[in-house]
Design an enzyme around this catalytic site. Structure first.
Site, mmCIF file in Angstrom:
data_model
loop_
_atom_site.group_PDB
_atom_site.id
_atom_site.type_symbol
_atom_site.label_atom_id
_atom_site.label_comp_id
_atom_site.label_asym_id
_atom_site.label_seq_id
_atom_site.Cartn_x
_atom_site.Cartn_y
_atom_site.Cartn_z
ATOM 1 N N GLY A 49 0.787 -1.231 0.000
ATOM 2 C CA GLY A 49 0.000 0.000 0.000
ATOM 3 C C GLY A 49 0.814 1.274 0.000
ATOM 4 O O GLY A 49 0.325 2.326 0.414
ATOM 5 N N ASN A 98 1.602 2.993 -2.565
ATOM 6 C CA ASN A 98 0.931 3.926 -3.492
ATOM 7 C C ASN A 98 -0.316 4.535 -2.860
ATOM 8 O O ASN A 98 -0.610 5.716 -3.075
ATOM 9 C CB ASN A 98 0.585 3.218 -4.808
ATOM 10 C CG ASN A 98 1.788 3.137 -5.724
ATOM 11 O OD1 ASN A 98 2.185 4.135 -6.318
ATOM 12 N ND2 ASN A 98 2.394 1.962 -5.797
ATOM 13 N N HIS A 113 0.936 0.612 -13.141
ATOM 14 C CA HIS A 113 1.668 -0.601 -13.532
ATOM 15 C C HIS A 113 3.162 -0.281 -13.640
ATOM 16 O O HIS A 113 3.530 0.733 -14.236
ATOM 17 C CB HIS A 113 1.131 -1.126 -14.865
ATOM 18 C CG HIS A 113 1.758 -2.432 -15.262
ATOM 19 N ND1 HIS A 113 1.417 -3.620 -14.656
ATOM 20 C CD2 HIS A 113 2.720 -2.718 -16.164
ATOM 21 C CE1 HIS A 113 2.144 -4.596 -15.190
ATOM 22 N NE2 HIS A 113 2.943 -4.072 -16.099
ATOM 23 N N GLU A 118 6.195 6.128 -9.190
ATOM 24 C CA GLU A 118 4.767 5.850 -8.962
ATOM 25 C C GLU A 118 4.168 6.803 -7.938
ATOM 26 O O GLU A 118 3.039 7.277 -8.109
ATOM 27 C CB GLU A 118 4.583 4.415 -8.443
ATOM 28 C CG GLU A 118 4.828 3.358 -9.477
ATOM 29 C CD GLU A 118 4.614 1.946 -8.942
ATOM 30 O OE1 GLU A 118 4.368 1.052 -9.761
ATOM 31 O OE2 GLU A 118 4.703 1.728 -7.719
HETATM 32 C C1 GAR Z 1 3.380 -1.268 -7.420
HETATM 33 O O1 GAR Z 1 4.715 -1.225 -7.852
HETATM 34 C C2 GAR Z 1 2.439 -1.421 -8.590
HETATM 35 O O2 GAR Z 1 2.906 -0.785 -9.759
HETATM 36 C C3 GAR Z 1 2.406 -2.907 -8.773
HETATM 37 O O3 GAR Z 1 2.388 -3.416 -7.463
HETATM 38 C C4 GAR Z 1 3.121 -2.541 -6.615
HETATM 39 C C5 GAR Z 1 2.305 -2.293 -5.382
HETATM 40 O O4 GAR Z 1 3.039 -1.596 -4.423
HETATM 41 N N1 GAR Z 1 1.254 -3.295 -9.519
HETATM 42 C C6 GAR Z 1 1.254 -4.260 -10.441
HETATM 43 O O5 GAR Z 1 2.225 -4.934 -10.699
HETATM 44 C C7 GAR Z 1 -0.083 -4.459 -11.144
HETATM 45 N N2 GAR Z 1 0.074 -5.282 -12.297
HETATM 46 P P1 GAR Z 1 2.318 -0.927 -3.165
HETATM 47 O O6 GAR Z 1 1.389 -1.992 -2.558
HETATM 48 O O7 GAR Z 1 3.435 -0.586 -2.237
HETATM 49 O O8 GAR Z 1 1.562 0.283 -3.631
#
Ligand code: GAR
Length: 209
Positions: free
Chosen positions: A13, A15, A110, A175
């Site tokens: 989480g 992001n 992504h 991101e």
């Molecule tokens: C992020 O890097 C996102 O881009 C990726 O999962 C991670 C989640 O991080 N998403 C994917 O690969 C979707 N296909 P977070 O839980 O720390 O936000």
């Protein structure tokens, strides 16, 4: 009038945290709920710490029927009167019915420059391929896998020594800027699909967003 946002997470989480820190409660944007397919997702704790309502929608509790789970999740989201649903590390494919229900109001972040390296382990895929430039994409979610119209992208050069951990760190740093910016752009009404070409997203860039 507030701009009402839901965020769906599966894990860490970070992001979600960036959205909470950078846009939630500012300029009329409110994160009104955070959902997860996993009860153990750290993102749920982050939401609770920010005073945001959370709920878990685990397909296992619906006899493994994801379409049914998605209906229940969709009802919960609809009950919040949302303007935007953000997939922030939500690691399950949502049913076509769910996607149609939120068509034009659902976005994903992504960790690659789409259309390269769709699906899971995008960073590993990119490194195995030997790319010199990696990046991040924020896109509309459609019924395919990471195939919807692209809203924002940002690239960065990889050092020759790049490993998964270092690349992940660079990806996250991007991101955490790009996704909040996308939410701000939506909230200010700056994002629309090109009526001439539904693959293209028109963005009215403004200095204050
Ligand atoms: C992020 O890097 C996102 O881009 C990726 O999962 C991670 C989640 O991080 N998403 C994917 O690969 C979707 N296909 P977070 O839980 O720390 O936000």
């Amino acid at each position: 009038m507030s701009f009402r946002v839901a965020v769906l997470v599966s894990g860490e989480g970070s992001n979600l945290q960036a959205i909470l820190d950078k846009v939630h409660g500012r300029g009329g944007v409110e994160v009104v709920c955070v959902g997860s397919n996993r009860a153990t997702a750290r993102g749920l704790e982050r939401a609770q710490a920010a005073g945001v309502e959370t709920a878990v929608f685990d397909a296992a509790e619906h006899g493994g029927d994801r379409a049914e789970r998605d209906r229940v999740l969709g009802d919960w989201l609809d009950a919040h009167g949302l303007d935007l649903v953000v997939l922030a590390g939500f690691m399950e494919i949502l049913s076509p019915e769910f996607i149609r229900r939120f068509q034009g109001r659902i976005i994903n972040v992504h960790p690659s420059l789409l259309p390269a390296f769709r699906g899971i382990h995008a960073i590993e895929q990119a490194l195995e391929h030997g790319v010199r430039v990696a990046g991040v994409t924020v896109h509309f979610v459609d019924e395919g896998v990471d195939s919807g119209p692209i809203i924002l992208q940002q690239a960065f050069e990889l050092p020759y020594s790049a490993d998964v951990e270092a690349t992940e760190e660079s990806v996250h740093a991007i991101e955490h800027e790009l996704l909040p910016r996308a939410v701000r752009l939506f909230a200010s009404g700056a994002v629309r699909i090109d009526p001439e070409n539904p693959r293209r997203v028109l963005i009215e860039e403004r200095a204050d967003v």
